[in-house]
Design a protein around this motif. Structure first.
Motif, PDB file in Angstrom:
ATOM      1  N   ASP A 428       0.849  -1.254   0.369  1.00 26.09           N
ATOM      2  CA  ASP A 428      -0.177  -0.338   0.236  1.00 26.09           C
ATOM      3  C   ASP A 428       0.932   1.438   0.402  1.00 26.09           C
ATOM      4  O   ASP A 428       0.337   2.614   0.006  1.00 26.09           O
ATOM      5  CB  ASP A 428      -1.194   0.085   0.732  1.00 26.09           C
ATOM      6  N   GLY A 429       1.953   0.800  -0.122  1.00 29.22           N
ATOM      7  CA  GLY A 429       3.225   2.196   0.450  1.00 29.22           C
ATOM      8  C   GLY A 429       2.989   3.265   1.844  1.00 29.22           C
ATOM      9  O   GLY A 429       3.574   4.344   1.160  1.00 29.22           O
ATOM     10  N   ARG A 430       1.534   2.789   1.838  1.00 25.85           N
ATOM     11  CA  ARG A 430       2.282   3.721   3.523  1.00 25.85           C
ATOM     12  C   ARG A 430       2.484   2.643   4.490  1.00 25.85           C
ATOM     13  O   ARG A 430       2.044   3.405   5.997  1.00 25.85           O
ATOM     14  CB  ARG A 430       0.066   4.282   3.542  1.00 25.85           C
ATOM     15  N   THR A 431       2.602   1.891   4.923  1.00 24.74           N
ATOM     16  CA  THR A 431       2.340   0.686   5.989  1.00 24.74           C
ATOM     17  C   THR A 431       4.208   0.622   5.967  1.00 24.74           C
ATOM     18  O   THR A 431       4.821  -0.030   5.019  1.00 24.74           O
ATOM     19  CB  THR A 431       1.917  -0.430   6.106  1.00 24.74           C
ATOM     20  N   LEU A 432       4.807   0.353   7.157  1.00 28.35           N
ATOM     21  CA  LEU A 432       6.058   0.305   6.722  1.00 28.35           C
ATOM     22  C   LEU A 432       5.850  -0.324   7.640  1.00 28.35           C
ATOM     23  O   LEU A 432       5.407  -1.209   8.869  1.00 28.35           O
ATOM     24  CB  LEU A 432       7.084   1.786   7.895  1.00 28.35           C
ATOM     25  N   VAL A 433       7.362  -1.556   7.805  1.00 30.46           N
ATOM     26  CA  VAL A 433       7.842  -2.899   8.861  1.00 30.46           C
ATOM     27  C   VAL A 433       9.057  -2.291   9.332  1.00 30.46           C
ATOM     28  O   VAL A 433       9.820  -2.725   8.064  1.00 30.46           O
ATOM     29  CB  VAL A 433       7.540  -3.894   8.578  1.00 30.46           C
ATOM     30  N   ILE A 434       9.446  -2.565   9.962  1.00 32.07           N
ATOM     31  CA  ILE A 434      11.117  -1.865  10.941  1.00 32.07           C
ATOM     32  C   ILE A 434      11.223  -3.459  11.656  1.00 32.07           C
ATOM     33  O   ILE A 434      10.272  -4.557  12.329  1.00 32.07           O
ATOM     34  CB  ILE A 434      11.178  -1.720  12.066  1.00 32.07           C
ATOM     35  N   VAL A 435      12.149  -5.241  11.741  1.00 35.32           N
ATOM     36  CA  VAL A 435      12.269  -5.854  12.228  1.00 35.32           C
ATOM     37  C   VAL A 435      13.550  -6.224  12.668  1.00 35.32           C
ATOM     38  O   VAL A 435      14.631  -5.097  11.701  1.00 35.32           O
ATOM     39  CB  VAL A 435      12.790  -7.351  11.208  1.00 35.32           C
ATOM     40  N   THR A 436      13.876  -6.670  13.766  1.00 39.38           N
ATOM     41  CA  THR A 436      15.208  -6.755  14.358  1.00 39.38           C
ATOM     42  C   THR A 436      15.227  -8.555  14.960  1.00 39.38           C
ATOM     43  O   THR A 436      14.399  -8.925  14.859  1.00 39.38           O
ATOM     44  CB  THR A 436      15.572  -6.013  15.788  1.00 39.38           C
ATOM     45  N   VAL A 437      16.450  -9.299  14.208  1.00 42.06           N
ATOM     46  CA  VAL A 437      16.806 -10.880  14.756  1.00 42.06           C
ATOM     47  C   VAL A 437      17.666 -10.734  15.059  1.00 42.06           C
ATOM     48  O   VAL A 437      19.220 -10.175  14.867  1.00 42.06           O
ATOM     49  CB  VAL A 437      17.377 -11.522  13.378  1.00 42.06           C
ATOM     50  N   ASP A 438      18.546 -10.769  17.107  1.00 44.71           N
ATOM     51  CA  ASP A 438      18.697 -11.219  17.685  1.00 44.71           C
ATOM     52  C   ASP A 438      19.676 -12.051  16.966  1.00 44.71           C
ATOM     53  O   ASP A 438      19.460 -12.875  16.365  1.00 44.71           O
ATOM     54  CB  ASP A 438      18.376 -11.395  18.872  1.00 44.71           C
ATOM     55  N   GLY A 439      21.384 -12.242  17.134  1.00 41.65           N
ATOM     56  CA  GLY A 439      22.461 -13.051  17.065  1.00 41.65           C
ATOM     57  C   GLY A 439      23.611 -13.080  17.881  1.00 41.65           C
ATOM     58  O   GLY A 439      23.356 -12.443  19.044  1.00 41.65           O
ATOM     59  N   ARG A 440      24.701 -13.519  17.786  1.00 41.03           N
ATOM     60  CA  ARG A 440      25.871 -14.240  18.414  1.00 41.03           C
ATOM     61  C   ARG A 440      25.511 -14.112  20.167  1.00 41.03           C
ATOM     62  O   ARG A 440      26.127 -13.951  20.634  1.00 41.03           O
ATOM     63  CB  ARG A 440      26.436 -12.868  18.003  1.00 41.03           C
ATOM     64  N   GLN A 441      23.899 -15.236  20.273  1.00 38.43           N
ATOM     65  CA  GLN A 441      24.235 -15.561  21.710  1.00 38.43           C
ATOM     66  C   GLN A 441      23.831 -16.523  21.453  1.00 38.43           C
ATOM     67  O   GLN A 441      22.205 -17.195  21.552  1.00 38.43           O
ATOM     68  CB  GLN A 441      22.870 -14.703  22.242  1.00 38.43           C
ATOM     69  N   PRO A 442      24.423 -18.189  21.891  1.00 39.24           N
ATOM     70  CA  PRO A 442      24.843 -18.943  21.276  1.00 39.24           C
ATOM     71  C   PRO A 442      23.621 -19.365  21.931  1.00 39.24           C
ATOM     72  O   PRO A 442      23.194 -19.346  23.599  1.00 39.24           O
ATOM     73  CB  PRO A 442      25.640 -20.131  21.377  1.00 39.24           C
ATOM     74  N   GLY A 443      22.414 -20.529  22.328  1.00 40.53           N
ATOM     75  CA  GLY A 443      21.402 -21.005  22.151  1.00 40.53           C
ATOM     76  C   GLY A 443      19.938 -20.200  22.385  1.00 40.53           C
ATOM     77  O   GLY A 443      19.330 -20.745  22.970  1.00 40.53           O
TER      78      GLY A 443
END
Length: 862
Positions: A428-443
């Protein structure tokens, strides 16, 4: 009330969600599994950290209406979070297996930070990886937090409908300076305290266009930065172009996310042009803004550029006076030649052109001139822009290695699992999405590659998306809390710039309350700490300190006591309710008998005077983790350590977590009787069992230097030779001289090819440091030839100088190079050890010594 056989969750709006044990998590993760099921490490001392939380968060109210768990101040609240996985140094072993050697200059190797958002701050959460909850944090803004167990991963997804009244978005620079960085909590505090230069909470920025209004509800890290801390790509903020787009040596471009004053959004490769226009339409191309480009001679320096370069014999300057403090893409401005009109350059209104060639005569007159910049893809005035790369989605199509390479992104950067941040736009050109994915933390969170990140963005409904800076920079603030788990040991990393979403509403009255934890599986006879939080109708936290609420158990065999839900024997579902001040909430908890209970960590290897926190982890027959504290009927500890309560105690028995304090040298076992099960925890103080796997007694090749593998290093300054004087084991060590060069990530690897014993639970290595703070890493293969990374140092690198330290990496902290279905399979082979650095300003030359690469084995009392 109908209670599902699986635990359910409830959103802030009262909508039911469900735990999804063993179910797919966004199609791309179906076939991927974790190398480690829990976050146990060889030893796991918990260290309190302080986060600066400029807070409007509610004060936490106990169910009996009495004292709070924690007070939260308006401007800054410090709350403790767990940093488990910080490994204490193990001793160097003798040449015989099982021979214990006392510690000498013990060192610590940092692994995952286990801080949890306050609304998830409950013992046992760390095992509850099949978890998802979604909440509305402002009108048009939802935050989804989810974890999973088959692959340790933590994902935050924020969806923002920018058509909602009251929402605004802007870009923000670290400390409001092009060449400085700042953590997101500090940036939030600056906004909330009114110290933001052009914006104050509840007010609109002064100037010709509104950018910031109201309370920040989302902050996310944005662009990569260079050694001078400046962003490397296009950055527009506060009415001016701070720097121009990034171009590679062959004209490669990287994407930008930008928006205009008409509510339009753009994400893609920028078609950007800046030029000076003469009275008769003559044009002078501006090749770079703030930083010169090899493609042409002219660079523009705005008032955000810091100290402008002095004009030398081979350069010419042209000061341009603007009518106001604004120069933005897609809006030309008339300017005056400051040299001709002899006007003092007014602060905040001067753009100075520098050129290695003489300016055309028309540009040096008093004729009308126009300064122009254009960014194709947006019809209006561009009021904000940040860079990133590579593009993850283009018209719904996913990234490829070829498309990433066209942005000068390496295959390794694309395919390696890292913490990640991304921004995208829906159809729709008006809805934004921000994502974070964590890492470097085994387990807990191993990170993902960019192909999987593209899948996540596509699942979220995006048609265009780009990667932002990741690694230790990955940070997300939702309302007043840090919502993700940064991989750096010290908490969130200072970043060069950020995206900020705000809502203009003023704080309202109490409209809803939420009980935490959201209903979960609990053990019979366990204790579950309860937290109550309040929110207004817009999802903004409301201070409920001092408010009185009525708590009661409506169903099940349990009671509420001193702020805790005390679960009695039996498996009948427990329903609790709280009401007061015109609002109410209820939660359901599912008691069950644990099928397995274990200590966390599962092994303790300590030095004298260490204090390590231990807790219990419990799971059901189907693998569902339990939340809460489990009572301990009895516990026995060896006489060389002491145990002391850490948090809760109740009448009739004790409850973990507790702290183990090392007092003297020894090897033994802690035993506990818990709900009819006897569990044990092996531990050793000032000693360790194991076997030397590689003694560094000879060079792999007579011309060892020719065996060195690496990128962006100086071969003349990179050598390996035998050291015979300063050694820790045997007759020799390796003396490793390295020289780093600029232009991208440096990696200089020494081949080792050392096989560990079948019983190895970790890798140990003696290192004589040079204090240059370069990262020391390793690469390992297991019996199935699966690859893993070893982090011998934390983000501070080799920060000890002129002394030896023995540093270790637990098998639980091996970082997988790909999506592996099972834990690492012994025996393990250490293929190589390397120094690395990604930050240009941190690169250096130096020398370290390596000795005694060791198979660390579990301590036994024999």
């Amino acid at each position: 009330m109908d209670v599902s056989s699986k635990p359910r969750l409830m959103t802030a709006n009262g909508e039911n969600l469900v735990f999804r044990p063993r179910e797919p998590f966004i199609g791309w993760l179906v076939s991927v599994a974790a190398p480690v099921i829990n976050s146990n490490s060889i030893l796991s001392p918990t260290i309190p950290h302080t986060l600066y939380d400029a807070s409007l968060a509610p004060l936490v109210t106990l169910p009996d209406g009495s004292a709070n768990f924690r007070r939260v101040s308006y401007k800054m609240s410090a709350f403790l979070f767990r940093a488990s996985g910080l490994l204490a140094t193990l001793a160097l072993l003798g040449s015989c297996a099982g021979k214990g050697i006392p510690y000498n200059d013990p060192a610590y190797s940092y692994a995952p930070n286990e801080r949890v958002p306050e609304w998830l701050a409950l013992e046992g959460y760390h095992d509850a990886r099949e978890f998802s909850v979604e909440r509305v944090i402002a009108p048009g803004v939802t935050h989804r937090f989810e974890t999973r167990a088959d692959i340790p991963i933590t994902v935050n997804t924020v969806t923002i409908d920018m058509s909602e009244t009251g929402l605004s978005i802007e870009t923000e620079s670290g400390q409001d300076d092009l060449f400085k960085r700042e953590t997101l909590p500090a940036m939030y505090e600056r906004f909330m305290s009114g110290e933001e230069e052009l914006g104050v909470r509840g007010m609109t920025r002064s100037g010709v266009f509104p950018v910031y209004s109201g309370t920040p509800v989302v902050l996310a890290n944005a662009d990569f930065w260079a050694g001078n801390s400046a962003p490397i790509n296009l950055f527009v903020d506060e009415g001016v172009i701070w720097r121009g787009p990034w171009y590679g040596d062959e004209g490669q471009r990287r994407p930008v996310f930008a928006f205009d004053d008409q509510g339009n959004y753009f994400l893609g490769l920028p078609e950007f042009k800046a030029e000076l226009i003469g009275p008769d339409g003559e044009t002078l191309e501006i090749n770079g803004i703030t930083f010169p480009q090899s493609s042409g001679p002219v660079t523009a320096y705005t008032w955000k550029s810091g100290d402008k370069p002095e004009a030398g014999d081979d350069s010419y300057t042209l000061p341009l006076i603007l009518p106001s403090s604004e120069w933005l893409p897609n809006t030309p401005v008339e300017v005056m030649n400051g040299s001709v009109v002899r006007m003092m350059s007014p602060p905040g209104r001067t753009v100075t052109l520098h050129s290695t060639e003489e300016f055309p005569k028309w540009a040096t007159t008093n004729s009308p001139l126009s300064l122009s910049a254009t960014l194709d893809g947006l019809p209006g005035k561009v009021v904000g822009a940040v860079g990133g790369g590579p593009q993850l989605l283009i018209d719904g199509k996913k990234i490829t290695l070829k498309s990433a390479s066209a942005e000068r992104m390496s295959q390794s950067f694309v395919e390696t699992w890292h913490p990640r941040t991304a921004v995208g736009i829906k159809e729709d050109g008006r809805t934004l999405v921000i994502v974070t994915v964590d890492g470097r933390q085994p387990g807990r969170a191993v990170g993902i590659d960019l192909f999987d990140l593209a899948d996540i963005m596509k699942e979220a409904g995006c048609v265009s998306a780009m990667n932002l800076d990741g690694g230790g920079s990955t940070s997300l603030m939702v309302r007043n809390e840090l919502a993700n788990f940064p991989s750096d040991g010290g908490g969130p990393r200072a970043v060069t710039n950020a995206l900020v979403v705000s809502h203009s509403s003023s704080p309202g009255g109490l409209a809803q309350i939420d009980i935490y934890p959201k209903n979960a599986t609990v053990a019979e006879s366990s204790i579950v700490p309860l937290v109550l939080r309040g929110f207004d109708e817009n999802g903004e936290p409301v201070n409920i300190d001092g408010e009185r609420f009525n708590w009661r158990v409506e169903q099940g065999n349990a009671r509420i006591e001193s702020g805790n839900l005390v679960v009695e024997e039996g498996t009948e579902p427990v329903t609790i309710r709280v009401d007061g001040n015109g609002v109410t909430d209820s939660e359901v908890f599912l008691p069950s008998k644990p099928a397995k209970i274990s200590f966390v960590p599962d092994t303790l290897m300590m030095k004298s005077d260490d204090t390590v926190r231990i807790r219990l982890a419990a799971i059901s027959n189907d693998g569902t983790p339990f939340v809460g504290h489990i009572p301990v009927e009895s516990i026995n500890v060896p006489d060389f350590v002491a145990i002391r309560p850490h948090t809760h105690t109740i009448a009739g028995g004790g409850v973990l977590p507790a702290e183990i304090v090392a007092q003297s040298k020894g090897v033994g076992v802690i035993e506990a009787n818990v709900l009819g099960q006897t569990i044990s925890l092996p531990l050793a103080v000032d000693t360790v069992s194991g076997e030397t796997a590689f003694g560094f007694e000879e060079l792999v090749s007579a011309d060892m230097t020719s065996w060195i593998k690496g990128i962006r290093h100086d071969p003349d300054a990179t050598t390996v030779m035998l050291e015979t004087e300063n050694v820790k084991e045997g007759n020799t060590a390796w003396q490793f001289h390295y020289g780093m060069v600029h232009g991208g990530t440096t990696k200089i690897e020494l081949p080792v090819n050392a096989q560990l014993t079948n019983d190895a639970i970790g890798v140990g290595l003696w290192v004589f440091g040079d204090g240059k703070k370069q990262w020391l890493r390793g690469e390992l293969r297991d019996a199935e030839n699966k690859g893993y990374y070893l982090n011998f140092t934390n983000s501070g690198g080799i920060d000890w100088n002129n002394k030896w330290k023995f540093i270790t990496v637990s098998v639980n902290d091996f970082i997988p190079m790909g999506g592996y279905a099972n834990a690492p399979v012994p025996p393990f082979t250490v293929k190589g050890v390397y120094v690395a650095q990604t930050q240009e300003a941190a690169k250096s030359s130096g020398m370290i010594l390596l000795d005694g690469l060791t198979s660390v084995e579990r301590p036994t009392s024999e």
